[in-house]
Design a protein around this motif. Structure first.
Motif, PDB file in Angstrom:
ATOM      1  N   SER A 159       0.828  -1.209   0.000  1.00 61.98           N
ATOM      2  CA  SER A 159       0.000   0.000   0.000  1.00 61.98           C
ATOM      3  C   SER A 159       0.859   1.255   0.000  1.00 61.98           C
ATOM      4  O   SER A 159       0.529   2.237  -0.669  1.00 61.98           O
ATOM      5  N   LEU A 160       1.965   1.228   0.736  1.00 57.00           N
ATOM      6  CA  LEU A 160       2.845   2.395   0.784  1.00 57.00           C
ATOM      7  C   LEU A 160       3.457   2.681  -0.584  1.00 57.00           C
ATOM      8  O   LEU A 160       3.404   3.816  -1.086  1.00 57.00           O
ATOM      9  N   ILE A 161       4.025   1.649  -1.202  1.00 56.71           N
ATOM     10  CA  ILE A 161       4.689   1.831  -2.498  1.00 56.71           C
ATOM     11  C   ILE A 161       3.680   2.211  -3.576  1.00 56.71           C
ATOM     12  O   ILE A 161       3.880   3.163  -4.335  1.00 56.71           O
ATOM     13  N   LEU A 162       2.577   1.472  -3.642  1.00 58.48           N
ATOM     14  CA  LEU A 162       1.584   1.752  -4.688  1.00 58.48           C
ATOM     15  C   LEU A 162       0.873   3.072  -4.454  1.00 58.48           C
ATOM     16  O   LEU A 162       0.504   3.762  -5.415  1.00 58.48           O
ATOM     17  N   GLY A 163       0.655   3.428  -3.184  1.00 60.37           N
ATOM     18  CA  GLY A 163       0.009   4.705  -2.892  1.00 60.37           C
ATOM     19  C   GLY A 163       0.825   5.877  -3.407  1.00 60.37           C
ATOM     20  O   GLY A 163       0.289   6.822  -4.002  1.00 60.37           O
ATOM     21  N   ILE A 164       2.141   5.817  -3.190  1.00 60.90           N
ATOM     22  CA  ILE A 164       3.023   6.870  -3.695  1.00 60.90           C
ATOM     23  C   ILE A 164       2.999   6.886  -5.225  1.00 60.90           C
ATOM     24  O   ILE A 164       2.906   7.949  -5.854  1.00 60.90           O
ATOM     25  N   MET A 165       3.080   5.694  -5.831  1.00 61.00           N
ATOM     26  CA  MET A 165       3.095   5.600  -7.281  1.00 61.00           C
ATOM     27  C   MET A 165       1.802   6.144  -7.889  1.00 61.00           C
ATOM     28  O   MET A 165       1.824   6.913  -8.866  1.00 61.00           O
TER      29      MET A 165
END
Length: 506
Positions: free
Chosen positions: A246-252
């Motif tokens: 969620s952290l990585i995809l949220g930023i992306m």
């Protein structure tokens, strides 16, 4: 058709009183939207508080900004503490599904702008999904999956999280972008940071529930439940996978949506497929590595303390989310479809666990078949939801047909990849391609029809489709896709093609 909108800029009360300005959207739509007439939109605002110079005309949907500048901000879809879904207080009009005359010719009319923007992102998502399938085929032989078979049940549940969380985020932010709420730095920062906090809160909660639910479903399927030490490993791995993904995809997703607006690309067409392109890969990688490390530490105090710390972070993230006026209601919205989707998707996990050792390449194909259908369906929901929020009507037959046809080259490009790189030792012959295409067409038709009907149903019952529709849709895609894939292998077997069948060693 050139739509005309009224844009509100720097509208503020003429005096310094703290007055809540109420405004109401009146959408006057013709009975036949395809007739080419303009859609007129008027907004009634108390004239005592408006200066004539503040009203200007624009012809761009994305420039339409219904938030009042220099006024105490309240998001367009906000509630005021009633705990209900965010559309309850907007008096959203009942949206009649446009009726179009469907002809043979209309089945081949494509939206070229949609194709140009969506197809490349879908091809990229196929590459990501293919790598995920390849990785899944490899990690299935790891020790942690042999010792904790419940992790196999957990895989489809966690992969579905991108539909429950990250793709919900992509759809919400796409709507905010098209409404103009991300045009100013301070407001965009508050909305994006708030959504990232909510995403972490949801990931921790859903990750915990997913781990426990996989433990229960795996125990029911196997006839016995694993011990406490292995259960702790299962739950921690689930939380870590959900949180980091969620952290990585949220930023992306946030970066994609912000820059899509700057490049004049509709974020609804690119955000959800690109969010899914890396979601499965990151989830599988984190789940496998985390599980492999923690299984070596099972029974130690390290795992116990780590689990306590992770549980303690849940109220902290919830507290931060409640302080943000733009997302506090999102924290309470959409939990019913999210939890329901976990239950539905667990069926796919049980089916996958049962047949993974019977057919070649099923671990490679399952994430891609389910993912492509879910991505395209989510893209359709995102576009419909944005239109409903803004109050415009498009030719959805054309959108439907375009998305249906562009799914075929994405499926075929995937088959080319697994044949060229011999992924999963799958024998991709002519018969395999024909049967696989038929199954994918059936799945795609069901998903697009469901996406269209469900989006209008949720909107007309005062539930924001951005939060409610996607979890249900992706769960349906996972279950139907997995069942149809198993049925495909069974059809090939009874038709005489046994090259992809693995004979039991017993």
């Amino acid at each position: 058709m050139d739509h005309k909108y009224i844009e509100l800029n720097d509208i503020s009360p003429k005096d310094n009183k703290n007055i809540d300005t109420n405004y109401e959207e009146h959408i006057l739509m013709q009975n036949n939207p395809s007739a080419g007439e303009d859609i007129n939109l008027s907004i009634d605002i108390p004239l005592d508080y408006i200066d004539e110079n503040d009203i200007q005309e624009t012809s761009s949907v994305s420039d339409f900004t219904p938030v009042l500048e220099n006024h105490p901000h309240e998001p367009l879809l906000a509630t005021k503490g009633n705990g209900k879904d965010s559309l309850e207080n907007t008096n959203s009009p009942i949206a009649q599904q446009p009726k179009y005359k469907i002809t043979f010719k209309s089945l081949f009319l494509l939206d070229y702008e949609l194709t140009a923007e969506a197809l490349p992102s879908l091809i990229i998502s196929v590459i990501g999904l293919t790598i995920s399938g390849w990785l899944l085929n490899i990690v299935m032989s790891w020790e942690v999956y042999e010792k904790i078979s419940e992790l196999i049940v957990l895989i489809p549940i966690l992969l579905n999280l991108k539909g429950n969380l990250e793709m919900n985020l992509a759809s919400r932010l796409s709507t905010e972008s098209n409404l103009g709420h991300l045009d100013t730095y301070n407001m965009a920062k508050d909305i994006i940071v708030g959504n990232m906090i909510v995403l972490q809160a949801q990931a921790f909660i859903v990750g915990s529930i997913s781990g426990l639910f996989a433990w229960f479903m795996g125990g029911m399927s196997n006839g016995e439940f694993i011990g406490l030490d292995k259960t702790i490993v299962l739950v921690i791995s689930s939380i870590f996978s959900a949180s980091i993904c969620s952290l990585i995809l949220g930023i992306m997703v946030s970066v994609i949506i912000v820059y899509s607006k700057k490049l004049k690309i509709n974020p609804d067409n690119v955000a959800t497929p690109l969010a899914a392109s890396m979601g499965d890969l990151i989830t599988l990688l984190v789940l496998s590595v985390c599980g492999d490390v923690l299984i070596r530490l099972q029974g130690t105090i390290f795992n116990d303390i780590l689990l306590i710390v992770l549980f303690a972070l849940i109220p902290y993230f919830c507290y931060l989310a409640l302080k943000n006026i733009y997302v506090r209601d999102v924290l309470f919205a959409g939990w019913v479809p999210i939890i329901s989707s976990l239950v539905i998707t667990s069926i796919a996990g049980i089916v996958f666990e049962k047949y993974m050792d019977s057919y070649k390449g099923i671990a490679v194909i399952m994430p891609v078949l389910n993912g492509i259908a879910g991505n395209i369906g989510s893209l359709y929901v995102s576009r419909l939801s944005t239109d409903l929020h803004i109050g415009v009507v498009n030719n959805y037959v054309k959108t439907f047909v375009t998305l249906f046809w562009i799914h075929l080259p994405t499926e075929w490009s995937f088959l080319i990849l697994i044949e060229v790189f011999n992924l999963g030792d799958t024998n991709v012959n002519i018969l395999f391609i024909i049967v696989y295409t038929l199954m994918s067409v059936l799945l795609m038709t069901i998903i697009l029809l469901f996406a269209h009907k469900a989006t209008y149903w949720f909107w007309n019952h005062h539930f924001d489709p951005d939060n409610y529709c996607l979890p249900t849709l992706t769960a349906l895609s996972d279950v139907l896709g997995t069942v149809l894939l198993v049925y495909q292998y069974y059809l090939l077997f009874i038709m005489g093609d046994k090259t992809n069948y693995i004979e039991s060693s017993a």
